[in-house]
Scaffold this motif. Structure first.
Motif, mmCIF file in Angstrom:
data_model
loop_
_atom_site.group_PDB
_atom_site.id
_atom_site.type_symbol
_atom_site.label_atom_id
_atom_site.label_comp_id
_atom_site.label_asym_id
_atom_site.label_seq_id
_atom_site.Cartn_x
_atom_site.Cartn_y
_atom_site.Cartn_z
ATOM 1 N N ILE A 280 0.847 -1.190 0.000
ATOM 2 C CA ILE A 280 0.000 0.000 0.000
ATOM 3 C C ILE A 280 0.885 1.243 0.000
ATOM 4 C CG2 ILE A 280 -1.589 1.364 1.416
ATOM 5 C CD1 ILE A 280 -2.942 -1.175 2.238
ATOM 6 N N LYS A 281 0.521 2.206 -0.830
ATOM 7 C CA LYS A 281 1.264 3.463 -0.904
ATOM 8 C C LYS A 281 0.267 4.615 -0.945
ATOM 9 C CE LYS A 281 4.810 5.881 -3.594
ATOM 10 N NZ LYS A 281 5.695 5.795 -4.794
ATOM 11 N N VAL A 282 0.383 5.537 0.023
ATOM 12 C CA VAL A 282 -0.472 6.722 0.052
ATOM 13 C C VAL A 282 0.112 7.753 -0.910
ATOM 14 C CG1 VAL A 282 -1.406 8.573 1.482
ATOM 15 C CG2 VAL A 282 -1.185 6.269 2.422
ATOM 16 N N LEU A 283 -0.733 8.310 -1.794
ATOM 17 C CA LEU A 283 -0.243 9.180 -2.858
ATOM 18 C C LEU A 283 -0.362 10.665 -2.537
ATOM 19 C CD1 LEU A 283 -1.699 7.212 -5.917
ATOM 20 C CD2 LEU A 283 0.600 7.045 -4.906
ATOM 21 N N TYR A 284 -1.601 11.170 -2.401
ATOM 22 C CA TYR A 284 -1.800 12.597 -2.210
ATOM 23 C C TYR A 284 -3.219 12.828 -1.678
ATOM 24 C CZ TYR A 284 -3.489 11.430 -6.889
ATOM 25 O OH TYR A 284 -4.093 10.813 -7.952
ATOM 26 N N PRO A 285 -3.478 14.017 -1.086
ATOM 27 C CA PRO A 285 -4.839 14.316 -0.622
ATOM 28 C C PRO A 285 -5.812 14.378 -1.788
ATOM 29 C CG PRO A 285 -3.244 15.853 0.320
ATOM 30 C CD PRO A 285 -2.531 15.095 -0.761
ATOM 31 N N LEU A 286 -7.054 14.004 -1.541
ATOM 32 C CA LEU A 286 -8.076 14.028 -2.584
ATOM 33 C C LEU A 286 -8.235 15.434 -3.153
ATOM 34 C CD1 LEU A 286 -10.211 12.413 -4.121
ATOM 35 C CD2 LEU A 286 -11.804 12.862 -2.265
ATOM 36 N N GLY A 287 -8.079 16.449 -2.308
ATOM 37 C CA GLY A 287 -8.201 17.834 -2.743
ATOM 38 C C GLY A 287 -7.143 18.239 -3.747
ATOM 39 N N TYR A 288 -6.059 17.502 -3.808
ATOM 40 C CA TYR A 288 -4.985 17.809 -4.761
ATOM 41 C C TYR A 288 -5.487 17.707 -6.197
ATOM 42 C CZ TYR A 288 -0.691 17.108 -7.478
ATOM 43 O OH TYR A 288 0.307 17.192 -8.415
ATOM 44 N N ILE A 289 -6.397 16.756 -6.453
ATOM 45 C CA ILE A 289 -6.951 16.576 -7.799
ATOM 46 C C ILE A 289 -7.737 17.817 -8.211
ATOM 47 C CG2 ILE A 289 -8.481 15.188 -9.238
ATOM 48 C CD1 ILE A 289 -7.903 12.817 -7.441
ATOM 49 N N ALA A 290 -8.593 18.305 -7.280
ATOM 50 C CA ALA A 290 -9.382 19.496 -7.564
ATOM 51 C C ALA A 290 -8.479 20.701 -7.791
ATOM 52 C CB ALA A 290 -10.353 19.768 -6.425
ATOM 53 N N GLY A 291 -7.401 20.782 -7.016
ATOM 54 C CA GLY A 291 -6.455 21.875 -7.160
ATOM 55 C C GLY A 291 -5.775 21.863 -8.520
ATOM 56 N N GLN A 292 -5.416 20.675 -8.978
ATOM 57 C CA GLN A 292 -4.777 20.543 -10.282
ATOM 58 C C GLN A 292 -5.740 20.922 -11.404
ATOM 59 O OE1 GLN A 292 -1.444 20.522 -9.495
ATOM 60 N NE2 GLN A 292 -1.288 19.210 -11.299
ATOM 61 N N GLN A 293 -7.021 20.524 -11.252
ATOM 62 C CA GLN A 293 -8.016 20.872 -12.262
ATOM 63 C C GLN A 293 -8.211 22.382 -12.343
ATOM 64 O OE1 GLN A 293 -11.282 18.485 -10.825
ATOM 65 N NE2 GLN A 293 -10.938 16.905 -12.346
ATOM 66 N N LYS A 294 -8.184 23.052 -11.192
ATOM 67 C CA LYS A 294 -8.337 24.511 -11.155
ATOM 68 C C LYS A 294 -7.173 25.186 -11.855
ATOM 69 C CE LYS A 294 -9.127 28.351 -7.961
ATOM 70 N NZ LYS A 294 -9.260 28.739 -6.520
ATOM 71 N N GLU A 295 -5.957 24.668 -11.599
ATOM 72 C CA GLU A 295 -4.771 25.235 -12.229
ATOM 73 C C GLU A 295 -4.815 25.047 -13.745
ATOM 74 O OE1 GLU A 295 -1.179 23.779 -10.560
ATOM 75 O OE2 GLU A 295 -1.623 24.485 -8.532
ATOM 76 N N ASP A 296 -5.302 23.869 -14.169
ATOM 77 C CA ASP A 296 -5.384 23.581 -15.602
ATOM 78 C C ASP A 296 -6.318 24.567 -16.311
ATOM 79 O OD1 ASP A 296 -3.681 21.508 -15.207
ATOM 80 O OD2 ASP A 296 -5.212 19.951 -15.201
ATOM 81 N N LYS A 297 -7.440 24.891 -15.634
ATOM 82 C CA LYS A 297 -8.406 25.815 -16.236
ATOM 83 C C LYS A 297 -7.832 27.224 -16.332
ATOM 84 C CE LYS A 297 -12.594 23.350 -14.839
ATOM 85 N NZ LYS A 297 -13.829 23.418 -13.984
ATOM 86 N N GLU A 298 -7.076 27.614 -15.315
ATOM 87 C CA GLU A 298 -6.480 28.954 -15.285
ATOM 88 C C GLU A 298 -5.336 29.075 -16.294
ATOM 89 O OE1 GLU A 298 -5.387 29.462 -11.241
ATOM 90 O OE2 GLU A 298 -7.414 29.957 -10.568
#
Length: 298
Positions: A280-298
Protein backbone atom coordinates in the motif's frame (compact mmCIF):
# COMPACT_ATOMS: atom_id res chain seq x y z
CA UNK A 1 -28.28 -9.28 54.41
CA UNK A 2 -27.28 -7.94 50.98
CA UNK A 3 -25.80 -4.48 50.85
CA UNK A 4 -27.29 -1.85 48.58
CA UNK A 5 -25.10 -0.27 45.91
CA UNK A 6 -24.65 2.84 48.09
CA UNK A 7 -23.31 0.72 50.96
CA UNK A 8 -20.72 -1.11 48.87
CA UNK A 9 -17.24 0.32 49.45
CA UNK A 10 -15.68 1.95 46.41
CA UNK A 11 -12.78 0.01 44.89
CA UNK A 12 -11.38 2.91 42.85
CA UNK A 13 -10.17 6.18 44.34
CA UNK A 14 -9.58 9.49 42.61
CA UNK A 15 -5.95 10.60 42.31
CA UNK A 16 -4.27 13.92 41.71
CA UNK A 17 -3.20 14.53 38.15
CA UNK A 18 0.44 15.00 39.19
CA UNK A 19 0.46 11.51 40.70
CA UNK A 20 0.10 10.06 37.21
CA UNK A 21 3.32 11.62 35.93
CA UNK A 22 5.45 8.54 36.61
CA UNK A 23 3.06 6.08 34.96
CA UNK A 24 2.10 8.24 31.96
CA UNK A 25 3.64 6.76 28.77
CA UNK A 26 5.90 8.73 26.46
CA UNK A 27 4.28 9.80 23.19
CA UNK A 28 6.21 8.42 20.22
CA UNK A 29 5.47 6.75 16.91
CA UNK A 30 5.50 3.08 15.95
CA UNK A 31 6.37 2.62 12.26
CA UNK A 32 3.72 1.00 10.07
CA UNK A 33 5.88 0.48 6.98
CA UNK A 34 3.08 1.95 4.84
CA UNK A 35 4.49 4.72 2.68
CA UNK A 36 2.77 8.04 3.47
CA UNK A 37 0.86 7.00 6.60
CA UNK A 38 3.39 7.61 9.35
CA UNK A 39 3.58 11.35 8.66
CA UNK A 40 -0.17 11.76 9.25
CA UNK A 41 0.22 11.49 13.04
CA UNK A 42 1.96 14.28 14.94
CA UNK A 43 2.40 16.10 18.23
CA UNK A 44 2.64 19.81 18.93
CA UNK A 45 5.45 21.15 21.10
CA UNK A 46 5.91 24.76 22.15
CA UNK A 47 9.10 26.45 20.99
CA UNK A 48 11.15 27.95 23.82
CA UNK A 49 12.32 30.71 21.50
CA UNK A 50 8.99 31.85 20.04
CA UNK A 51 6.46 30.34 22.42
CA UNK A 52 4.50 29.10 19.41
CA UNK A 53 3.47 25.49 18.78
CA UNK A 54 5.69 23.46 16.46
CA UNK A 55 4.22 20.40 14.76
CA UNK A 56 6.45 17.33 14.87
CA UNK A 57 5.48 14.12 13.03
CA UNK A 58 5.42 11.03 15.23
CA UNK A 59 6.80 8.86 12.45
CA UNK A 60 4.12 6.23 12.99
CA UNK A 61 0.92 5.46 14.86
CA UNK A 62 1.03 6.41 18.56
CA UNK A 63 2.76 3.82 20.73
CA UNK A 64 0.39 1.77 22.93
CA UNK A 65 -2.61 2.90 20.87
CA UNK A 66 -5.41 0.67 19.61
CA UNK A 67 -6.16 1.70 16.03
CA UNK A 68 -9.22 0.46 14.16
CA UNK A 69 -8.89 -0.28 10.42
CA UNK A 70 -12.39 -0.09 8.97
CA UNK A 71 -13.72 -0.64 5.46
CA UNK A 72 -15.65 -2.88 3.09
CA UNK A 73 -14.04 -5.97 1.58
CA UNK A 74 -10.96 -5.63 -0.64
CA UNK A 75 -9.99 -2.12 0.44
CA UNK A 76 -6.52 -3.00 1.76
CA UNK A 77 -7.07 -3.39 5.50
CA UNK A 78 -5.34 -6.76 5.83
CA UNK A 79 -2.50 -5.69 3.53
CA UNK A 80 -1.96 -2.65 5.74
CA UNK A 81 -1.86 -4.86 8.85
CA UNK A 82 0.59 -7.26 7.19
CA UNK A 83 2.94 -4.42 6.27
CA UNK A 84 2.80 -3.24 9.87
CA UNK A 85 3.54 -6.73 11.22
CA UNK A 86 6.46 -7.27 8.83
CA UNK A 87 7.91 -3.81 9.56
CA UNK A 88 7.80 -4.27 13.31
CA UNK A 89 9.28 -7.77 13.04
CA UNK A 90 12.14 -6.28 11.05
CA UNK A 91 12.64 -3.74 13.85
CA UNK A 92 13.10 -6.64 16.25
CA UNK A 93 9.73 -6.14 17.95
CA UNK A 94 7.57 -9.21 18.49
CA UNK A 95 4.11 -9.19 16.91
CA UNK A 96 1.12 -11.33 17.84
CA UNK A 97 -0.97 -11.83 14.69
CA UNK A 98 -4.44 -13.03 15.71
CA UNK A 99 -6.32 -14.46 12.75
CA UNK A 100 -10.07 -14.87 13.16
CA UNK A 101 -10.90 -15.23 9.46
CA UNK A 102 -8.12 -17.01 7.52
CA UNK A 103 -6.31 -20.15 8.79
CA UNK A 104 -2.73 -19.26 9.76
CA UNK A 105 -1.02 -21.54 7.23
CA UNK A 106 -2.54 -19.49 4.40
CA UNK A 107 -1.04 -16.30 5.86
CA UNK A 108 2.53 -17.62 5.88
CA UNK A 109 3.14 -16.99 2.18
CA UNK A 110 1.28 -13.68 2.31
CA UNK A 111 3.49 -12.28 5.08
CA UNK A 112 6.69 -13.49 3.42
CA UNK A 113 5.53 -12.02 0.12
CA UNK A 114 5.08 -8.69 1.88
CA UNK A 115 8.57 -9.01 3.36
CA UNK A 116 10.12 -9.74 -0.06
CA UNK A 117 8.40 -6.71 -1.59
CA UNK A 118 9.76 -4.54 1.23
CA UNK A 119 13.31 -5.97 0.99
CA UNK A 120 13.06 -7.43 4.49
CA UNK A 121 14.88 -10.59 5.54
CA UNK A 122 12.23 -13.31 5.85
CA UNK A 123 14.06 -14.88 8.81
CA UNK A 124 13.25 -11.79 10.92
CA UNK A 125 9.58 -12.15 10.07
CA UNK A 126 9.55 -15.88 10.79
CA UNK A 127 11.31 -15.27 14.10
CA UNK A 128 9.36 -12.27 15.42
CA UNK A 129 5.79 -12.83 14.20
CA UNK A 130 3.70 -15.19 16.35
CA UNK A 131 0.47 -16.52 14.84
CA UNK A 132 -2.61 -17.11 16.98
CA UNK A 133 -5.15 -18.99 14.87
CA UNK A 134 -8.63 -19.07 16.41
CA UNK A 135 -10.53 -19.60 13.18
CA UNK A 136 -11.65 -23.08 14.20
CA UNK A 137 -11.71 -22.72 18.00
CA UNK A 138 -15.11 -21.43 19.09
CA UNK A 139 -14.13 -21.82 22.76
CA UNK A 140 -11.76 -18.89 22.22
CA UNK A 141 -13.51 -17.04 19.39
CA UNK A 142 -16.90 -17.21 21.10
CA UNK A 143 -15.77 -16.58 24.69
CA UNK A 144 -14.24 -13.17 25.39
CA UNK A 145 -12.66 -14.26 28.69
CA UNK A 146 -10.89 -17.19 27.04
CA UNK A 147 -9.82 -14.87 24.23
CA UNK A 148 -8.22 -12.42 26.67
CA UNK A 149 -6.48 -15.20 28.63
CA UNK A 150 -5.05 -16.65 25.41
CA UNK A 151 -3.62 -13.27 24.36
CA UNK A 152 -2.23 -12.67 27.84
CA UNK A 153 -0.44 -16.03 27.88
CA UNK A 154 1.12 -15.37 24.47
CA UNK A 155 2.05 -11.78 25.33
CA UNK A 156 3.84 -12.86 28.50
CA UNK A 157 5.54 -15.90 27.00
CA UNK A 158 6.86 -14.18 23.87
CA UNK A 159 7.31 -10.61 25.14
CA UNK A 160 4.80 -9.29 22.61
CA UNK A 161 5.00 -5.58 21.74
CA UNK A 162 2.43 -5.31 18.94
CA UNK A 163 -0.86 -7.01 18.12
CA UNK A 164 -2.93 -7.44 14.94
CA UNK A 165 -6.53 -8.69 15.17
CA UNK A 166 -8.02 -9.66 11.79
CA UNK A 167 -10.82 -9.19 12.37
CA UNK A 168 -12.54 -8.16 15.58
CA UNK A 169 -15.87 -8.46 13.73
CA UNK A 170 -15.43 -12.24 13.78
CA UNK A 171 -15.68 -12.16 17.58
CA UNK A 172 -19.25 -10.85 17.54
CA UNK A 173 -20.57 -11.62 14.04
CA UNK A 174 -23.47 -13.71 15.43
CA UNK A 175 -24.13 -11.45 18.44
CA UNK A 176 -23.71 -7.83 17.41
CA UNK A 177 -25.80 -6.72 20.36
CA UNK A 178 -22.75 -7.50 22.53
CA UNK A 179 -20.25 -5.75 20.25
CA UNK A 180 -19.64 -2.80 22.58
CA UNK A 181 -19.05 -5.02 25.62
CA UNK A 182 -16.67 -7.31 23.67
CA UNK A 183 -14.66 -4.46 22.14
CA UNK A 184 -14.46 -2.60 25.47
CA UNK A 185 -13.12 -5.69 27.23
CA UNK A 186 -10.45 -6.25 24.56
CA UNK A 187 -9.52 -2.56 24.50
CA UNK A 188 -9.10 -2.33 28.28
CA UNK A 189 -6.85 -5.39 28.28
CA UNK A 190 -4.66 -4.15 25.41
CA UNK A 191 -4.24 -0.76 27.08
CA UNK A 192 -3.36 -2.34 30.44
CA UNK A 193 -0.58 -4.34 28.75
CA UNK A 194 0.53 -1.40 26.59
CA UNK A 195 0.25 -3.36 23.36
CA UNK A 196 0.26 -1.27 20.18
CA UNK A 197 -2.60 -2.76 18.18
CA UNK A 198 -4.23 -2.72 14.76
CA UNK A 199 -7.80 -3.98 15.05
CA UNK A 200 -9.57 -4.68 11.74
CA UNK A 201 -13.35 -4.32 11.54
CA UNK A 202 -15.62 -5.09 8.61
CA UNK A 203 -18.26 -2.84 7.11
CA UNK A 204 -21.62 -3.90 5.79
CA UNK A 205 -22.11 -3.10 2.11
CA UNK A 206 -24.91 -0.64 2.87
CA UNK A 207 -22.87 1.54 5.22
CA UNK A 208 -21.39 4.84 4.06
CA UNK A 209 -17.89 3.98 2.85
CA UNK A 210 -15.94 6.84 4.43
CA UNK A 211 -17.64 6.79 7.83
CA UNK A 212 -16.13 5.01 10.82
CA UNK A 213 -19.29 2.93 11.31
CA UNK A 214 -18.85 -0.80 10.82
CA UNK A 215 -20.56 -4.05 11.78
CA UNK A 216 -21.68 -3.57 15.37
CA UNK A 217 -22.44 0.10 14.73
CA UNK A 218 -19.95 2.56 16.23
CA UNK A 219 -18.95 0.11 18.97
CA UNK A 220 -15.38 -0.16 17.70
CA UNK A 221 -14.66 3.39 16.60
CA UNK A 222 -16.13 5.00 19.73
CA UNK A 223 -14.04 2.86 22.07
CA UNK A 224 -10.62 2.55 20.41
CA UNK A 225 -8.02 5.33 20.22
CA UNK A 226 -8.41 6.05 16.51
CA UNK A 227 -9.75 4.79 13.21
CA UNK A 228 -8.35 4.66 9.68
CA UNK A 229 -11.19 4.28 7.19
CA UNK A 230 -10.54 2.53 3.85
CA UNK A 231 -12.78 2.92 0.81
CA UNK A 232 -12.83 2.16 -2.90
CA UNK A 233 -14.89 3.49 -5.77
CA UNK A 234 -15.28 2.19 -9.32
CA UNK A 235 -15.17 4.93 -11.98
CA UNK A 236 -18.47 4.34 -13.79
CA UNK A 237 -19.18 7.54 -15.73
CA UNK A 238 -17.54 10.50 -17.43
CA UNK A 239 -18.14 12.81 -14.47
CA UNK A 240 -16.22 10.53 -12.09
CA UNK A 241 -13.56 9.99 -14.73
CA UNK A 242 -13.08 13.75 -15.06
CA UNK A 243 -13.20 14.32 -11.28
CA UNK A 244 -10.67 11.65 -10.34
CA UNK A 245 -8.54 11.79 -13.50
CA UNK A 246 -9.01 8.05 -14.00
CA UNK A 247 -10.47 6.08 -16.94
CA UNK A 248 -13.94 4.52 -16.72
CA UNK A 249 -13.70 1.07 -15.13
CA UNK A 250 -10.70 1.99 -13.00
CA UNK A 251 -10.81 1.81 -9.19
CA UNK A 252 -9.85 4.73 -6.97
CA UNK A 253 -8.95 3.91 -3.37
CA UNK A 254 -9.33 6.39 -0.50
CA UNK A 255 -8.41 6.48 3.18
CA UNK A 256 -8.56 8.95 6.01
CA UNK A 257 -7.72 9.08 9.70
CA UNK A 258 -11.12 9.39 11.36
CA UNK A 259 -9.95 10.72 14.71
CA UNK A 260 -7.15 9.83 17.11
CA UNK A 261 -7.46 10.77 20.75
CA UNK A 262 -3.80 10.15 21.57
CA UNK A 263 -2.21 12.72 19.27
CA UNK A 264 -2.82 15.18 16.46
CA UNK A 265 -3.55 13.83 13.00
CA UNK A 266 -4.14 14.89 9.42
CA UNK A 267 -7.84 14.36 8.77
CA UNK A 268 -7.80 14.93 4.99
CA UNK A 269 -8.97 12.16 2.67
CA UNK A 270 -6.03 10.64 0.77
CA UNK A 271 -5.81 8.70 -2.46
CA UNK A 272 -3.79 5.50 -2.14
CA UNK A 273 -2.95 2.56 -4.34
CA UNK A 274 -2.17 -1.12 -3.94
CA UNK A 275 0.89 -1.77 -6.05
CA UNK A 276 1.40 -4.98 -8.07
CA UNK A 277 3.67 -6.32 -5.30
CA UNK A 278 0.80 -5.96 -2.82
CA UNK A 279 2.19 -2.94 -0.97
CA UNK A 280 0.00 0.00 0.00
CA UNK A 281 1.26 3.46 -0.90
CA UNK A 282 -0.47 6.72 0.05
CA UNK A 283 -0.24 9.18 -2.86
CA UNK A 284 -1.80 12.60 -2.21
CA UNK A 285 -4.84 14.32 -0.62
CA UNK A 286 -8.08 14.03 -2.58
CA UNK A 287 -8.20 17.83 -2.74
CA UNK A 288 -4.99 17.81 -4.76
CA UNK A 289 -6.95 16.58 -7.80
CA UNK A 290 -9.38 19.50 -7.56
CA UNK A 291 -6.45 21.87 -7.16
CA UNK A 292 -4.78 20.54 -10.28
CA UNK A 293 -8.02 20.87 -12.26
CA UNK A 294 -8.34 24.51 -11.15
CA UNK A 295 -4.77 25.24 -12.23
CA UNK A 296 -5.38 23.58 -15.60
CA UNK A 297 -8.41 25.81 -16.24
CA UNK A 298 -6.48 28.95 -15.29
Amino acid sequence: MNKTSSEVQATVDAVKLKDLSKSAPELFGVKTGVDGIDKLFYKAEFSKETGKPVVKPLGGIPAYSVINLSGVADTGKSLFAEQFAVTQANEGNSVLYITVETPAEFLYSSLLSRAAAMNIDKSKVEENVYMLDITKDFNIRGNINNFIKTIENAATRFNIKNVVIDSVTGLFESKEIYAREIVRTIYNFLKSKRLTTLMISQKRSGQEHLSAEAAGGYAVSHIVDGTIVFSKQVIMNRFDSSTFKRPIGDVIRLLRVDGCRMCGHDSKTYVFEIEQNGLIKVLYPLGYIAGQQKEDKE
